[in-house]
Design a protein around this motif. Structure first.
Motif, mmCIF file in Angstrom:
data_model
loop_
_atom_site.group_PDB
_atom_site.id
_atom_site.type_symbol
_atom_site.label_atom_id
_atom_site.label_comp_id
_atom_site.label_asym_id
_atom_site.label_seq_id
_atom_site.Cartn_x
_atom_site.Cartn_y
_atom_site.Cartn_z
ATOM 1 N N ILE A 195 1.074 -1.026 -0.395
ATOM 2 C CA ILE A 195 -0.030 -0.069 -0.147
ATOM 3 C C ILE A 195 1.067 1.558 0.611
ATOM 4 O O ILE A 195 0.280 1.870 -0.184
ATOM 5 N N ASP A 196 2.214 0.945 0.483
ATOM 6 C CA ASP A 196 2.861 2.697 0.003
ATOM 7 C C ASP A 196 3.294 2.254 -0.770
ATOM 8 O O ASP A 196 4.366 3.853 -1.551
ATOM 9 N N ASP A 197 3.553 1.544 -1.685
ATOM 10 C CA ASP A 197 3.543 2.014 -3.608
ATOM 11 C C ASP A 197 3.208 3.421 -3.732
ATOM 12 O O ASP A 197 2.159 4.258 -3.196
ATOM 13 N N ASP A 198 3.910 4.524 -4.299
ATOM 14 C CA ASP A 198 3.147 5.412 -5.037
ATOM 15 C C ASP A 198 2.525 5.371 -6.533
ATOM 16 O O ASP A 198 2.046 6.497 -6.704
ATOM 17 N N GLY A 199 2.391 3.917 -6.451
ATOM 18 C CA GLY A 199 2.284 4.243 -8.077
ATOM 19 C C GLY A 199 0.172 4.420 -8.084
ATOM 20 O O GLY A 199 -0.492 3.716 -7.027
ATOM 21 N N ASP A 222 -1.146 8.260 0.209
ATOM 22 C CA ASP A 222 -1.404 8.923 -1.181
ATOM 23 C C ASP A 222 -1.401 8.652 -2.552
ATOM 24 O O ASP A 222 -1.398 9.498 -3.804
ATOM 25 N N ARG A 223 -1.063 7.322 -2.177
ATOM 26 C CA ARG A 223 -1.740 6.687 -4.097
ATOM 27 C C ARG A 223 -2.995 7.967 -4.496
ATOM 28 O O ARG A 223 -3.606 7.809 -3.790
ATOM 29 N N VAL A 224 -2.440 8.094 -6.077
ATOM 30 C CA VAL A 224 -3.574 8.096 -6.559
ATOM 31 C C VAL A 224 -5.097 7.702 -6.387
ATOM 32 O O VAL A 224 -4.614 6.351 -6.716
ATOM 33 N N LEU A 225 -6.144 7.625 -6.326
ATOM 34 C CA LEU A 225 -7.474 6.541 -6.294
ATOM 35 C C LEU A 225 -8.253 6.777 -7.074
ATOM 36 O O LEU A 225 -9.257 7.447 -7.191
ATOM 37 N N LEU A 226 -8.345 5.914 -8.450
ATOM 38 C CA LEU A 226 -9.289 6.137 -9.262
ATOM 39 C C LEU A 226 -9.861 4.804 -9.609
ATOM 40 O O LEU A 226 -9.749 3.782 -9.384
ATOM 41 N N THR A 227 -11.597 5.488 -9.778
ATOM 42 C CA THR A 227 -12.862 4.629 -10.465
ATOM 43 C C THR A 227 -13.509 5.184 -11.340
ATOM 44 O O THR A 227 -12.919 6.000 -11.640
ATOM 45 N N SER A 228 -13.992 3.619 -12.182
ATOM 46 C CA SER A 228 -14.805 4.301 -13.424
ATOM 47 C C SER A 228 -15.446 5.619 -12.624
ATOM 48 O O SER A 228 -16.049 5.924 -13.347
ATOM 49 N N ASN A 229 -16.269 5.529 -11.583
ATOM 50 C CA ASN A 229 -17.693 6.447 -10.747
ATOM 51 C C ASN A 229 -16.861 7.553 -10.467
ATOM 52 O O ASN A 229 -17.453 8.520 -10.816
ATOM 53 N N LEU A 230 -15.646 7.423 -9.728
ATOM 54 C CA LEU A 230 -14.810 8.817 -9.368
ATOM 55 C C LEU A 230 -14.983 10.094 -10.852
ATOM 56 O O LEU A 230 -14.641 11.125 -10.945
ATOM 57 N N ALA A 231 -14.090 8.793 -11.732
ATOM 58 C CA ALA A 231 -13.544 10.013 -12.722
ATOM 59 C C ALA A 231 -14.788 10.402 -13.932
ATOM 60 O O ALA A 231 -14.833 11.607 -14.980
ATOM 61 N N SER A 232 -15.944 9.669 -13.701
ATOM 62 C CA SER A 232 -17.575 10.100 -14.559
ATOM 63 C C SER A 232 -17.651 11.391 -14.514
ATOM 64 O O SER A 232 -17.663 11.825 -14.775
ATOM 65 N N VAL A 233 -17.488 11.493 -12.995
ATOM 66 C CA VAL A 233 -18.064 12.615 -12.313
ATOM 67 C C VAL A 233 -17.281 13.643 -12.691
ATOM 68 O O VAL A 233 -17.571 14.947 -12.479
#
Length: 260
Positions: A195-199, A222-233
């Motif tokens: 979980i400590d990776d930065d990707g 602090d990793r970027v967390l992206l989902t289909s719904n999050l990106a859509s909004v």
């Protein structure tokens, strides 16, 4: 036709309590998807209104044939909004657009936008737009899909120029069912890695509930967390060009600022 009208005395400020003046985002949803509307509404808060239409139920076909049928049906489904004036629409089904490959997906959305007179975007193209904004060229894919569909997803992102360095499967018990994956299972599978990776992490599919899991994970990385719904909004807010204060945004949307 796009509405583009804000009711306020100051042209630079939107009265967010006047619900009728807020941007209208249409969303097209698979028939049994329980996730899209509640997540979109929670993410959009009081700065955008969400209206949905659903793909037809296709019985007795394999999933790949169902996904193809939804692509064929999409123009008619969009017409079901009738005279409802929308500022933009998202097709909230990633899997059907994986079948088109990135270029075909983009062309399809462009054709629909031209036909309807307002922007139409797939969740997959919204993800690509968000990745471009954040400079993402490599990510870890978190997938609740069956193996063949996960591989189709990986292929889609890599054809779009994004390296998938790792895949984290998220089954629902002894089967793959995005609608049945629990928050605990998502956190368990993701935390089983580093979980400590930065990707960046991309949680694919619009049907897997992710907001509670992302809330937990965002406190630990602090990793970027992206989902289909999050990106859509994110795309919906961006394309409607709604003036708003950053404090009005959901915390998960604020994490998608390029400067971070």
């Amino acid at each position: 036709m796009s509405r583009r009208r804000w009711v306020t005395g100051d042209p630079g400020v939107v009265n967010t309590m006047d619900f009728s003046s807020l941007p209208r985002l249409g969303v097209v949803v698979p028939p049994e998807n329980p996730t899209v509307e509640p997540e979109f509404t929670r993410l959009a808060g009081d700065i955008m209104r969400v209206y949905s239409s659903r793909f037809p139920l296709v019985v007795g076909e394999e999933l790949q044939q169902v996904l193809h049928a939804w692509n064929v049906a999409l123009p008619e489904i969009l017409s079901n909004f009738g005279s409802l004036e929308l500022d933009a629409t998202v097709v909230a089904c990633s899997a059907s657009h994986y079948l088109l490959d990135p270029e075909g997906d983009r062309d399809f959305c462009d054709q629909l936008s031209g036909r309807l007179g307002f922007p139409v975007q797939s969740s997959t193209q919204a993800i690509l737009a968000c990745c471009a904004s954040l400079g993402i060229t490599e990510l870890t894919l978190v997938s609740p899909y069956e193996p063949w569909l996960t591989e189709l997803s990986r292929s889609f992102w890599e054809k779009a120029g994004i390296t998938v360095d790792r895949v984290i499967p998220v089954p629902a018990g002894d089967r793959f069912d995005p609608y049945s994956v629990t928050t605990d299972k998502i956190v368990e599978e993701v935390s089983g890695g580093d979980i400590d990776d930065d990707g960046p992490l991309l949680f694919t599919g619009t049907g897997m509930f992710t907001l509670e899991a992302l809330d937990q994970l965002s406190r630990r990385t602090d990793r970027v967390l992206l989902t289909s719904n999050l990106a859509s909004v994110w795309w919906g807010l961006k394309v409607t060009a709604l003036p708003h204060e950053e404090s009005e945004l959901h915390p998960l949307l604020r994490r998608l600022r390029p400067e971070r």
